[in-house]
Design a protein around this motif. Structure first.
Motif, PDB file in Angstrom:
ATOM      1  N   ARG A 221       0.794  -1.076  -0.015  1.00  0.00           N
ATOM      2  CA  ARG A 221      -0.001  -0.100  -0.105  1.00  0.00           C
ATOM      3  C   ARG A 221       0.893   1.212  -0.084  1.00  0.00           C
ATOM      4  N   GLY A 222       1.951   1.289   0.748  1.00  0.00           N
ATOM      5  CA  GLY A 222       2.622   2.336   0.723  1.00  0.00           C
ATOM      6  C   GLY A 222       3.717   2.761  -0.032  1.00  0.00           C
ATOM      7  N   CYS A 223       3.648   1.849  -1.187  1.00  0.00           N
ATOM      8  CA  CYS A 223       4.579   2.014  -2.442  1.00  0.00           C
ATOM      9  C   CYS A 223       3.619   2.087  -3.738  1.00  0.00           C
ATOM     10  N   ASP A 224       2.414   2.056  -3.568  1.00  0.00           N
ATOM     11  CA  ASP A 224       1.439   1.952  -4.732  1.00  0.00           C
ATOM     12  C   ASP A 224       0.805   3.598  -4.962  1.00  0.00           C
ATOM     13  N   PRO A 225       1.202   4.107  -6.065  1.00  0.00           N
ATOM     14  CA  PRO A 225       1.782   3.683  -7.188  1.00  0.00           C
ATOM     15  C   PRO A 225       3.309   3.679  -7.109  1.00  0.00           C
ATOM     16  N   ALA A 226       4.182   4.536  -6.521  1.00  0.00           N
ATOM     17  CA  ALA A 226       5.478   4.519  -6.387  1.00  0.00           C
ATOM     18  C   ALA A 226       6.189   4.452  -4.927  1.00  0.00           C
ATOM     19  N   PRO A 227       7.181   3.779  -4.717  1.00  0.00           N
ATOM     20  CA  PRO A 227       7.937   3.185  -6.053  1.00  0.00           C
ATOM     21  C   PRO A 227       7.513   1.754  -6.688  1.00  0.00           C
ATOM     22  N   GLY A 228       6.438   1.505  -6.179  1.00  0.00           N
ATOM     23  CA  GLY A 228       6.093   0.003  -6.765  1.00  0.00           C
ATOM     24  C   GLY A 228       6.687  -1.261  -5.995  1.00  0.00           C
ATOM     25  N   ALA A 229       5.904  -1.750  -4.855  1.00  0.00           N
ATOM     26  CA  ALA A 229       6.553  -2.985  -4.081  1.00  0.00           C
ATOM     27  C   ALA A 229       6.795  -3.980  -5.002  1.00  0.00           C
ATOM     28  N   TRP A 230       7.693  -4.763  -4.893  1.00  0.00           N
ATOM     29  CA  TRP A 230       8.028  -5.761  -5.992  1.00  0.00           C
ATOM     30  C   TRP A 230       8.671  -7.184  -5.358  1.00  0.00           C
ATOM     31  N   THR A 231       8.339  -8.172  -6.004  1.00  0.00           N
ATOM     32  CA  THR A 231       8.998  -9.492  -5.907  1.00  0.00           C
ATOM     33  C   THR A 231       9.823  -9.913  -7.229  1.00  0.00           C
ATOM     34  N   VAL A 232      10.115 -11.219  -7.167  1.00  0.00           N
ATOM     35  CA  VAL A 232      10.620 -11.809  -8.447  1.00  0.00           C
ATOM     36  C   VAL A 232      10.224 -12.896  -8.823  1.00  0.00           C
ATOM     37  N   PHE A 233       9.955 -12.909 -10.473  1.00  0.00           N
ATOM     38  CA  PHE A 233       9.622 -14.023 -11.047  1.00  0.00           C
ATOM     39  C   PHE A 233      10.476 -14.223 -12.192  1.00  0.00           C
ATOM     40  N   ALA A 294      -5.257 -11.416 -14.365  1.00  0.00           N
ATOM     41  CA  ALA A 294      -5.685 -12.749 -14.904  1.00  0.00           C
ATOM     42  C   ALA A 294      -4.610 -12.667 -16.085  1.00  0.00           C
ATOM     43  N   GLN A 295      -4.861 -11.626 -16.767  1.00  0.00           N
ATOM     44  CA  GLN A 295      -4.025 -11.379 -18.069  1.00  0.00           C
ATOM     45  C   GLN A 295      -2.622 -11.632 -17.989  1.00  0.00           C
ATOM     46  N   PHE A 296      -2.213 -11.031 -16.699  1.00  0.00           N
ATOM     47  CA  PHE A 296      -0.480 -11.196 -16.724  1.00  0.00           C
ATOM     48  C   PHE A 296      -0.044 -13.015 -16.388  1.00  0.00           C
ATOM     49  N   CYS A 297      -1.166 -13.184 -15.620  1.00  0.00           N
ATOM     50  CA  CYS A 297      -0.813 -14.563 -15.365  1.00  0.00           C
ATOM     51  C   CYS A 297      -0.909 -15.639 -16.760  1.00  0.00           C
ATOM     52  N   ALA A 298      -1.712 -15.176 -17.591  1.00  0.00           N
ATOM     53  CA  ALA A 298      -1.723 -16.244 -18.791  1.00  0.00           C
ATOM     54  C   ALA A 298      -0.623 -15.901 -19.737  1.00  0.00           C
ATOM     55  N   GLU A 299      -0.319 -14.495 -19.743  1.00  0.00           N
ATOM     56  CA  GLU A 299       0.859 -14.209 -20.620  1.00  0.00           C
ATOM     57  C   GLU A 299       2.295 -14.839 -20.041  1.00  0.00           C
ATOM     58  N   ALA A 300       2.429 -14.660 -18.910  1.00  0.00           N
ATOM     59  CA  ALA A 300       3.625 -15.093 -18.080  1.00  0.00           C
ATOM     60  C   ALA A 300       3.882 -16.460 -17.784  1.00  0.00           C
ATOM     61  N   GLY A 301       2.535 -17.338 -17.856  1.00  0.00           N
ATOM     62  CA  GLY A 301       2.697 -18.698 -17.613  1.00  0.00           C
ATOM     63  C   GLY A 301       2.724 -18.892 -16.072  1.00  0.00           C
ATOM     64  N   ILE A 302       2.245 -17.952 -15.134  1.00  0.00           N
ATOM     65  CA  ILE A 302       2.035 -18.118 -14.002  1.00  0.00           C
ATOM     66  C   ILE A 302       0.761 -19.057 -13.421  1.00  0.00           C
ATOM     67  N   CYS A 303       1.068 -20.072 -12.747  1.00  0.00           N
ATOM     68  CA  CYS A 303      -0.048 -20.971 -12.153  1.00  0.00           C
ATOM     69  C   CYS A 303      -0.197 -21.314 -10.735  1.00  0.00           C
ATOM     70  N   ILE A 304      -1.150 -21.950 -10.261  1.00  0.00           N
ATOM     71  CA  ILE A 304      -0.928 -22.181  -8.773  1.00  0.00           C
ATOM     72  C   ILE A 304      -0.066 -23.054  -8.583  1.00  0.00           C
ATOM     73  N   GLY A 305       0.940 -22.671  -7.619  1.00  0.00           N
ATOM     74  CA  GLY A 305       2.061 -23.235  -7.083  1.00  0.00           C
ATOM     75  C   GLY A 305       3.325 -22.557  -7.517  1.00  0.00           C
ATOM     76  N   THR A 306       3.157 -21.672  -8.434  1.00  0.00           N
ATOM     77  CA  THR A 306       4.421 -20.762  -8.733  1.00  0.00           C
ATOM     78  C   THR A 306       4.966 -20.001  -7.483  1.00  0.00           C
ATOM     79  N   ILE A 307       6.236 -20.193  -7.234  1.00  0.00           N
ATOM     80  CA  ILE A 307       6.837 -19.418  -6.098  1.00  0.00           C
ATOM     81  C   ILE A 307       7.356 -18.218  -6.499  1.00  0.00           C
ATOM     82  N   LEU A 308       7.000 -17.085  -6.081  1.00  0.00           N
ATOM     83  CA  LEU A 308       7.509 -15.770  -6.409  1.00  0.00           C
ATOM     84  C   LEU A 308       8.588 -15.451  -5.133  1.00  0.00           C
ATOM     85  N   GLY A 309       9.557 -14.532  -5.560  1.00  0.00           N
ATOM     86  CA  GLY A 309      10.519 -14.024  -4.832  1.00  0.00           C
ATOM     87  C   GLY A 309      11.806 -15.011  -4.524  1.00  0.00           C
ATOM     88  N   ALA A 310      11.842 -16.284  -5.247  1.00  0.00           N
ATOM     89  CA  ALA A 310      12.771 -17.052  -5.312  1.00  0.00           C
ATOM     90  C   ALA A 310      14.162 -16.520  -6.003  1.00  0.00           C
TER      91      ALA A 310
END
Length: 310
Positions: A221-233, A294-310
């Motif tokens: 919340r405190g980074c939306d919209p800037a600088p944008g909180a982030w993780t890794v995929f 939903a659009q991002f997940c479909a385009e990026a190939g993210i599915c249930i079980g995908t680990i973010l931040g690794a």
């Protein structure tokens, strides 16, 4: 009233427009020069459109800045979203000195990211201060303050643009009138309640899914919209926006490994965190466009079980 505006961008322009609209004379505008490739500063453009002299100086410490302000013969200088250092030999030139806007309840949250930190730290209220600038950053005597609540799901963008921004313009005008009438308070800041926080940038905005879901949600919340909180995929930055928190109240509500995508539906995805889940509705991947979940997940190939931040 004859004033000089010192600032930049939308807030600086709004301050200039507000003083012009009510019949004051804006004798000059001081703003930082634009860097190559940078979008035009709307304050500079607006001032030029109104025929107001513009002084785009790389520093306000130089003799050129002092001479320019002296030549304007203003009653008051208004600091509206200033990132340049304003020395006292500049600030004291106007007949009634200088006033400055700061988007926090000073002396708490001195520093350049004072809108972000209250939300990141879970505060339920924030506000703004109009004060007299001194050489210490955000340390000068207070003229007035305005307070506003922070809702449990509000982002920094909503708090700033919906309330602190318009409240700040009104407060600058109110404070200017107080100063010129000789009725302005000058309250020394209470150092026992003071804090200084630096910039909230990329390093501060990185999500650790193993921290408590409350802390993770506040960071987003405190980074939306800037600088944008982030993780890794896939070793690239994935920024999260428009989120909601779902706390786990029983063991049966714990879903998946920490950092795992636990659900994807037509509007959002959910990610497991310590103590609950974060639901995310919009994402930006590797500096691209902000997309619905939903659009991002479909385009990026993210599915249930995908680990973010690794």
């Amino acid at each position: 009233m004859r004033v000089a505006i010192v600032g930049q961008k939308d807030f600086g322009k709004a301050a200039m427009d507000a003083f012009v609209k009510r019949g004051d004379t804006v004798a000059g505008v001081f703003c930082a020069p634009e860097k190559p490739g940078q979008a035009p500063d709307v304050l500079r453009v607006g001032a030029e459109h109104l025929g107001i002299p513009v002084y785009a100086l790389p520093s306000l410490r130089v003799e050129e800045a002092r001479q320019a302000l002296q030549a304007l013969h203003v009653d008051l200088a208004i600091l509206a979203f200033v990132l340049q250092f304003v020395p006292q030999d500049f600030a004291t030139i106007p007949r009634h000195g200088t006033i400055q806007f700061h988007p926090s309840l000073l002396p708490r949250y001195r520093g350049p990211s004072s809108i972000n930190w209250p939300i990141i730290l879970g505060d339920t209220r924030t506000g703004l201060t109009i004060f007299r600038p001194v050489d210490g950053l955000d340390e000068g005597p207070i003229i007035l303050q305005k307070e506003t609540p922070i809702g449990p799901d509000e982002t920094v963008g909503k708090v700033y643009f919906n309330r602190l921004f318009p409240m700040g313009i009104e407060a600058l005008i109110e404070a200017a009138d107080l100063v010129l009438s000789g009725r302005a308070p000058s309250t020394v800041q209470d150092e026992s309640g003071a804090s200084y926080e630096g910039w909230c940038r990329e390093a501060e905005a990185r999500i650790n899914w193993h921290t408590h879901v409350d802390l993770t949600y506040n960071l987003i919340r405190g980074c939306d919209p800037a600088p944008g909180a982030w993780t890794v995929f896939n070793h690239k930055k994935l920024q999260l926006y428009d989120a909601r928190k779902h706390s786990a109240r029983t063991f049966s509500q714990v879903k998946g490994r920490i950092g795992a995508v636990t659900a994807i539906d037509g509007e959002s995805l959910r990610i497991s965190a310590q103590g609950g889940q974060i639901e995310v509705f919009k994402l930006r991947y590797d500096g691209g466009k902000k997309l619905p979940a939903a659009q991002f997940c479909a385009e990026a190939g993210i599915c249930i079980g995908t680990i973010l931040g690794a």
